[in-house]
Design an enzyme around this catalytic site. Structure first.
Site, mmCIF file in Angstrom:
data_model
loop_
_atom_site.group_PDB
_atom_site.id
_atom_site.type_symbol
_atom_site.label_atom_id
_atom_site.label_comp_id
_atom_site.label_asym_id
_atom_site.label_seq_id
_atom_site.Cartn_x
_atom_site.Cartn_y
_atom_site.Cartn_z
ATOM 1 N N HIS A 29 -8.142 -5.059 -0.661
ATOM 2 C CA HIS A 29 -6.901 -4.394 -0.292
ATOM 3 C C HIS A 29 -6.369 -4.975 1.023
ATOM 4 C CE1 HIS A 29 -4.028 -1.063 -0.229
ATOM 5 N NE2 HIS A 29 -4.292 -0.927 1.059
ATOM 6 N N ASP A 44 -10.079 -3.495 -4.879
ATOM 7 C CA ASP A 44 -9.132 -2.545 -4.283
ATOM 8 C C ASP A 44 -9.115 -1.279 -5.122
ATOM 9 O OD1 ASP A 44 -7.036 -1.149 -3.163
ATOM 10 O OD2 ASP A 44 -5.570 -2.751 -3.357
ATOM 11 N N SER A 74 0.829 -1.197 0.000
ATOM 12 C CA SER A 74 0.000 0.000 0.000
ATOM 13 C C SER A 74 0.872 1.259 0.000
ATOM 14 C CB SER A 74 -0.958 -0.045 1.201
ATOM 15 O OG SER A 74 -1.962 0.925 1.083
#
Length: 387
Positions: free
Chosen positions: A313, A283, A186
């Site tokens: 995610h 995501d 991320s």
């Protein structure tokens, strides 16, 4: 005696009926949870999303024994202080194989929206620990400083300084200075690839490989389909958090197009280390991660790109209870091990889509575990009513 057996038979029938009814209830609830706002998700994904959104999981929750594997520790771990260029230090956690080295070194940059309270070296410890074990490497989780107290460029400068420090002291740590990789998820995926850019631009330590797990690659307002479809936050990352992260981490709007915040916008991506880019179907960051992988390939960088369908995610953080998460972690480990052995060869860009389990027995186990977790969650919710 006959009466006793008759009563026993009745109780067994009642118990069996109760078990059947409760099992059906669990199955119905799990299938109900699987129908989300943006479409149907697999049972395991459904129960995990339900657990997260109803605060039924906590960072320190232990994985049920029947879902975990035990083994003899093959590495040590310790909290360390990593010196950075402004004279201060940042926290780190280092896992080192017990066996003699030299070992490859992996720097891990955790996710967390660049902001305090969203992630740390402790929230991602399970991934770091697993990478050390599966790659037989020294893995250093870097506790870079975050906004709002430390906006851009503190996070990337701390992260780059950690790379320089690890390279300088590699032999003292039992590591190999010629085999260093960066990994991040991320926001940490953004940092990992930015550190790769910085190392190239500054003639810094050589980086063998970069593994980017569902990375954020641009702060620009680009209307990617995934951003618009999965932006509510139900899939563990909301558009509102993304915007708050951008405004907090880069309060100066002119920084939003900088290569060190938005590597997707960089004019020159030549000479970067071979990359693995993993994305998730559900995501908001999916499309920009894949767009960045394609741009890396267009600039001559060997890239493996894998999209995992049926997951959200952050899914690799659930690798202990999610088959696709474990598969993603295994692919990451295999990519790193291979890169440490020989330079990956360049191939034309290709997006590989992984749809899930491939054998009937694994599919059955995945569903059984989903129902087992669903039963646990329903029981926990029921107990909470009486607390």
């Amino acid at each position: 005696m006959k009466i006793v057996f008759e009563k026993l038979g009745i109780w067994m029938m009642v118990a069996s009926l109760g078990f059947i009814v409760s099992s059906l209830c669990v199955i119905l609830f799990v299938h109900y949870w699987a129908h989300t706002e943006a479409g149907k998700v697999p049972p395991k994904t459904a129960v995990l999303l339900h657990a997260v959104h109803h605060n039924l999981v906590t960072p320190d929750m232990k994985v049920p024994n029947f879902l975990s594997n035990s083994g003899v520790p093959r590495f040590t771990n310790e909290l360390i202080d990593i010196p950075v260029s402004d004279g201060s230090t940042v926290e780190g956690k280092m896992y080192r194989p017990i066996a003699d080295g030299p070992h490859p070194i992996i720097l891990y940059y955790h996710g967390g929206a660049f902001m305090e309270g969203y992630g740390s070296i402790h929230t991602h410890d399970n991934i770091v620990r697993a990478l050390a074990s599966r790659t037989n490497s020294i893995v250093i989780a870097v506790g870079y400083r975050v906004a709002p107290q430390h906006p851009f460029p503190a996070a990337i400068e701390d992260s780059y300084d950690a790379l320089v420090w690890a390279h300088h002291y590699a032999e003292e740590l039992g590591g190999d200075p010629t085999k260093i990789a960066v990994v991040g998820d991320s926001a940490g995926g953004n940092i990992a690839t930015v550190v790769s850019l910085m190392a190239r631009d500054r003639n810094g330590p050589p980086i063998t490989a970069q593994a980017l797990l569902y990375p954020l690659t641009t702060f620009q307002d680009i209307e990617f389909d995934s951003r618009m479809t999965y932006d509510s936050g139900y899939y563990l990352l909301s558009r509102s958090v993304m915007l708050r992260a951008r405004d907090t981490y880069t309060p100066d709007e002119s920084m939003w197009i900088h290569a060190y915040t938005s590597p997707l916008e960089a004019e020159d991506l030549y000479g970067l280390p071979p990359a693995l880019v993993i994305t998730a179907e559900f995501d908001p960051l999916r499309d920009e991660g894949e767009a960045y992988a394609k741009r890396l390939s267009e600039h001559g960088v060997p890239v493996e790109t894998i999209r995992y369908n049926g997951v959200m995610h952050g899914f690799i953080s659930f690798y202990e209870v999610m088959y696709r998460g474990n598969h993603g972690l295994a692919q990451t480990s295999m990519f790193l091990r291979s890169a440490f052995e020989e330079d990956p060869s360049y191939q034309p860009y290709h997006l590989y889509v992984y749809d899930g389990t491939t054998t009937r027995s694994t599919k059955i186990r995945d569903q059984a575990e989903a129902y087992a977790i669903g039963s646990f969650l329903l029981g926990k919710q029921a107990l909470s009513i009486f607390e």
